[in-house]
Design an enzyme around this catalytic site. Structure first.
Site, PDB file in Angstrom:
ATOM      1  CG  ASP A   8      92.533  61.073  34.563  1.00 28.87           C
ATOM      2  OD1 ASP A   8      92.855  62.270  34.687  1.00 28.87           O
ATOM      3  OD2 ASP A   8      93.090  60.143  35.179  1.00 28.87           O
ATOM      4  CG  ASP A  10      98.973  62.410  35.235  1.00 31.24           C
ATOM      5  OD1 ASP A  10      99.965  62.042  34.574  1.00 31.24           O
ATOM      6  OD2 ASP A  10      98.711  63.610  35.439  1.00 31.24           O
ATOM      7  CE  LYS A 194      89.907  65.479  34.898  1.00 33.37           C
ATOM      8  NZ  LYS A 194      90.703  64.230  34.910  1.00 33.37           N
TER       9      LYS A 194
END
Length: 268
Positions: A8, A10, A194
């Site tokens: 990931d 952020d 995801k």
């Protein structure tokens, strides 16, 4: 055996200044050069994160990226679509109706651009995204009949808390809903996350989740952390995400990715 590292962006790979630290870059480049697949997993389009892809050197043949929270899997260099999962304009109708009733802005994304729905006013999404993607304001009725990646409600954290509580079952049942950031609520096609995008990519390479290590911090990372053989939560992750993960590393501002990788894959 771990063959693919999914990250990931952020509050995971990126620090609070939205940067990949030298330590994180160094460890990921070391492993990538040794043959490990390093894959960025994000809700953003690939153009919006290309600077990070280049910084990590993920421009070799068969390097890939998971975008739109699993809805689109792309080969980095050729931009060939390896997998795509979207929804129709008609499928977005319940979300549009909810936004209209609540008097809040709505942004709709296909796989190339953002359509701010201008009959509902403007949102903060453009400022939050801060990426290279075209914005084309349209009324909902004028949106093209095509496949869409997701709908976005972007607002203050407090306002989104209220909107989430107000969501009727008729809307909840239509989408996979994730809070990707405190100010961004995403409405994805059902079952798209995801983990789905990573399943597609792993299958492309002839691998499975036993070959996956994943790093994340937030609700939209839950699926991949749960499925991965090695799921790593950041020190700054939510309590729920820490419960799902196999391991917890240091925070995104303390080089959490590099700290874990250097211990798990020590230099020979």
């Amino acid at each position: 055996m771990i063959k693919l590292i999914a990250l990931d962006l952020d509050n995971t790979l990126l620090n609070s200044q939205k940067q990949i630290s030298p330590a994180n870059e160094r460890e990921l480049r070391r492993l990538h050069e040794a043959g490990m697949k390093v894959v960025l997993c994000t809700g953003r389009p690939i153009n919006a994160i290309w600077n990070y892809i280049e910084q990590l050197g993920l421009t070799e043949p068969e390097d890939a990226t998971i975008t739109f929270n699993g809805g689109l899997v792309l080969d980095n260099t050729t931009r060939k679509v390896l997998a795509q999962r979207g929804m129709s304009k008609q499928a977005l109708q319940p979300l549009y109706q909810f936004a209209k009733e609540q008097g809040v802005p709505l942004d709709v994304l296909d796989f190339d651009r953002v359509y701010p729905v201008n009959d509902l006013g403007s949102s903060i999404y453009r400022d939050k995204l801060n990426g290279k993607i075209d914005f084309e304001p349209r009324s909902f009725v004028d949106l093209p009949e095509q496949e869409y990646a997701k709908g976005i409600l972007a607002n203050t954290s407090a306002e989104l808390d209220q909107l989430q509580r107000a969501l009727p079952d008729s809307v909840k049942q239509q989408y996979h809903i994730v809070r990707s950031q405190p100010e961004i609520l995403e409405f994805l096609p059902p079952k798209v996350d995801k983990a789905v995008g990573l399943a597609d990519l792993l299958h492309h390479f002839g691998w499975d989740f036993s070959n996956l290590m994943a790093f994340g911090d937030a609700e939209n990372d839950a699926g991949m952390l749960e499925k991965a053989a090695v799921g790593v939560a950041m020190g700054n992750a939510s309590p729920e995400i820490k419960q799902i993960a196999n391991y917890i590393t240091t925070t995104n501002d303390a080089d959490g990715v590099a700290v874990f990788l250097s211990q798990y894959f020590p230099k020979e």
